[in-house]
Design a protein around this motif. Structure first.
Motif, PDB file in Angstrom:
ATOM      1  N   PHE A  54       0.847  -1.194   0.000  1.00 54.80           N
ATOM      2  CA  PHE A  54       0.000   0.000   0.000  1.00 54.80           C
ATOM      3  C   PHE A  54       0.882   1.244   0.000  1.00 54.80           C
ATOM      4  O   PHE A  54       0.803   2.090   0.883  1.00 54.80           O
ATOM      5  CB  PHE A  54      -0.944   0.001   1.212  1.00 54.80           C
ATOM      6  CG  PHE A  54      -2.120  -0.922   1.065  1.00 54.80           C
ATOM      7  CD1 PHE A  54      -3.212  -0.574   0.280  1.00 54.80           C
ATOM      8  CD2 PHE A  54      -2.148  -2.146   1.708  1.00 54.80           C
ATOM      9  CE1 PHE A  54      -4.301  -1.421   0.135  1.00 54.80           C
ATOM     10  CE2 PHE A  54      -3.233  -3.001   1.579  1.00 54.80           C
ATOM     11  CZ  PHE A  54      -4.312  -2.641   0.792  1.00 54.80           C
ATOM     12  N   SER A  55       1.745   1.326  -1.021  1.00 53.31           N
ATOM     13  CA  SER A  55       2.628   2.484  -1.151  1.00 53.31           C
ATOM     14  C   SER A  55       1.814   3.772  -1.210  1.00 53.31           C
ATOM     15  O   SER A  55       0.748   3.820  -1.838  1.00 53.31           O
ATOM     16  CB  SER A  55       3.476   2.361  -2.419  1.00 53.31           C
ATOM     17  OG  SER A  55       4.326   1.239  -2.338  1.00 53.31           O
ATOM     18  N   GLY A  56       2.310   4.801  -0.527  1.00 53.98           N
ATOM     19  CA  GLY A  56       1.608   6.092  -0.495  1.00 53.98           C
ATOM     20  C   GLY A  56       0.675   6.234   0.687  1.00 53.98           C
ATOM     21  O   GLY A  56       0.088   7.299   0.894  1.00 53.98           O
ATOM     22  N   LEU A  57       0.532   5.156   1.468  1.00 57.02           N
ATOM     23  CA  LEU A  57      -0.332   5.197   2.646  1.00 57.02           C
ATOM     24  C   LEU A  57       0.487   4.907   3.898  1.00 57.02           C
ATOM     25  O   LEU A  57       1.429   4.114   3.871  1.00 57.02           O
ATOM     26  CB  LEU A  57      -1.455   4.158   2.530  1.00 57.02           C
ATOM     27  CG  LEU A  57      -2.432   4.343   1.361  1.00 57.02           C
ATOM     28  CD1 LEU A  57      -3.328   3.122   1.233  1.00 57.02           C
ATOM     29  CD2 LEU A  57      -3.278   5.594   1.550  1.00 57.02           C
ATOM     30  N   HIS A  58       0.129   5.555   4.993  1.00 51.01           N
ATOM     31  CA  HIS A  58       0.736   5.253   6.285  1.00 51.01           C
ATOM     32  C   HIS A  58      -0.221   4.345   7.036  1.00 51.01           C
ATOM     33  O   HIS A  58      -1.428   4.596   7.078  1.00 51.01           O
ATOM     34  CB  HIS A  58       0.999   6.524   7.090  1.00 51.01           C
ATOM     35  CG  HIS A  58       1.722   6.262   8.378  1.00 51.01           C
ATOM     36  ND1 HIS A  58       1.067   5.974   9.550  1.00 51.01           N
ATOM     37  CD2 HIS A  58       3.041   6.200   8.663  1.00 51.01           C
ATOM     38  CE1 HIS A  58       1.950   5.749  10.505  1.00 51.01           C
ATOM     39  NE2 HIS A  58       3.163   5.885   9.992  1.00 51.01           N
ATOM     40  N   PHE A  93       3.678   1.986  10.504  1.00 54.39           N
ATOM     41  CA  PHE A  93       4.678   1.741   9.471  1.00 54.39           C
ATOM     42  C   PHE A  93       4.168   2.220   8.121  1.00 54.39           C
ATOM     43  O   PHE A  93       2.982   2.513   7.944  1.00 54.39           O
ATOM     44  CB  PHE A  93       5.042   0.254   9.416  1.00 54.39           C
ATOM     45  CG  PHE A  93       3.877  -0.682   9.217  1.00 54.39           C
ATOM     46  CD1 PHE A  93       3.560  -1.169   7.964  1.00 54.39           C
ATOM     47  CD2 PHE A  93       3.093  -1.078  10.301  1.00 54.39           C
ATOM     48  CE1 PHE A  93       2.491  -2.031   7.775  1.00 54.39           C
ATOM     49  CE2 PHE A  93       2.027  -1.948  10.128  1.00 54.39           C
ATOM     50  CZ  PHE A  93       1.720  -2.418   8.865  1.00 54.39           C
ATOM     51  N   SER A  94       5.085   2.303   7.171  1.00 49.65           N
ATOM     52  CA  SER A  94       4.733   2.728   5.824  1.00 49.65           C
ATOM     53  C   SER A  94       4.076   1.580   5.060  1.00 49.65           C
ATOM     54  O   SER A  94       4.544   0.437   5.109  1.00 49.65           O
ATOM     55  CB  SER A  94       5.985   3.183   5.081  1.00 49.65           C
ATOM     56  OG  SER A  94       5.710   3.357   3.703  1.00 49.65           O
ATOM     57  N   GLY A  95       3.010   1.900   4.342  1.00 46.92           N
ATOM     58  CA  GLY A  95       2.339   0.886   3.532  1.00 46.92           C
ATOM     59  C   GLY A  95       3.190   0.382   2.390  1.00 46.92           C
ATOM     60  O   GLY A  95       2.907  -0.658   1.809  1.00 46.92           O
ATOM     61  N   GLY A  96       4.261   1.126   2.061  1.00 44.91           N
ATOM     62  CA  GLY A  96       5.158   0.710   0.997  1.00 44.91           C
ATOM     63  C   GLY A  96       6.281  -0.199   1.460  1.00 44.91           C
ATOM     64  O   GLY A  96       7.046  -0.716   0.640  1.00 44.91           O
ATOM     65  N   ASP A  97       6.398  -0.408   2.780  1.00 43.17           N
ATOM     66  CA  ASP A  97       7.405  -1.337   3.297  1.00 43.17           C
ATOM     67  C   ASP A  97       7.096  -2.769   2.848  1.00 43.17           C
ATOM     68  O   ASP A  97       5.931  -3.125   2.648  1.00 43.17           O
ATOM     69  CB  ASP A  97       7.424  -1.330   4.831  1.00 43.17           C
ATOM     70  CG  ASP A  97       7.995  -0.045   5.415  1.00 43.17           C
ATOM     71  OD1 ASP A  97       8.526   0.779   4.645  1.00 43.17           O
ATOM     72  OD2 ASP A  97       7.897   0.126   6.653  1.00 43.17           O
TER      73      ASP A  97
END
Length: 198
Positions: A54-58, A93-97
């Motif tokens: 989920f890149s771009g989302l926290h 965490f970052s959704g892009g992790d």
């Protein structure tokens, strides 16, 4: 009661996971012309595995039930580890992790709050009775309390002289539309407030 809506689990929208490995119960979702701005959902994790991208989302993930899990995050050379061992523990965490979940001892339930990281933030706090909390509802996109078990709340939003006492079933969500002070006299849950960050 005025300015309060209670949403029960039967009203949540059942959706497949992005990676196809499970499903989620969508509690709230808001999209605009850019795309998804925030989403609040409840899900079961039944086996070890990778989280969806989920890149771009926290993301904030709150453990609701079960014996816990460990989340390992990788983003380039950066690594982070979160251990959720008891209900209401949370990880941010970052959704892009690249995130991998390892269950401690079987299935868990979690609450997942995702907000767009460019223009949206979330205040997320876990509460266990007896306690009280208050908040301003000005310029917010969402204000609510997810009940992880049966809860009794006294809600004072200026509509009733001494506030009004409501009993809310487990896994239901109370949505507020005014500045409110809440006295939680029974149960536990998660307060969520989503607002613009710029």
């Amino acid at each position: 009661m005025p300015n309060v809506i209670i949403i029960e689990p039967s009203q949540y929208l059942r959706m497949p996971w992005k990676n196809g490995l499970g499903e989620t119960l969508e509690i709230q979702r808001h999209e605009d012309k850019i795309g998804l701005r925030f989403r609040i959902s409840q899900a079961s994790v039944v086996e070890n595995g990778m989280f969806s991208d989920f890149s771009g989302l926290h993301r904030t993930l709150v453990l609701l039930s079960g014996e816990g899990m460990t989340l390992g995050h990788k983003n380039g050379s950066n690594r982070q580890l979160n251990t959720l061992s008891k209900p209401l523990n949370m990880a941010r965490f970052s959704g892009g992790d690249e995130t991998h979940a390892t269950l401690k001892n079987g299935k868990i339930e979690d609450l997942n709050i995702m907000v767009r990281d460019t223009d949206t933030q979330a205040r997320i706090e876990a509460y266990t009775a007896p306690c009280s909390f208050s908040f301003s509802n000005n310029d917010t996109l969402f204000s609510g309390f997810y009940c992880n078990e049966k809860c009794t709340l006294e809600i004072d939003n200026g509509e009733v002289v001494n506030g009004e006492i409501v009993s809310v079933d487990a896994h239901s969500t109370v949505i507020f539309s005014k500045d409110t002070r809440v006295l939680l006299s029974q149960g536990s849950g998660v307060f969520i407030q989503v607002f613009a960050s710029n």
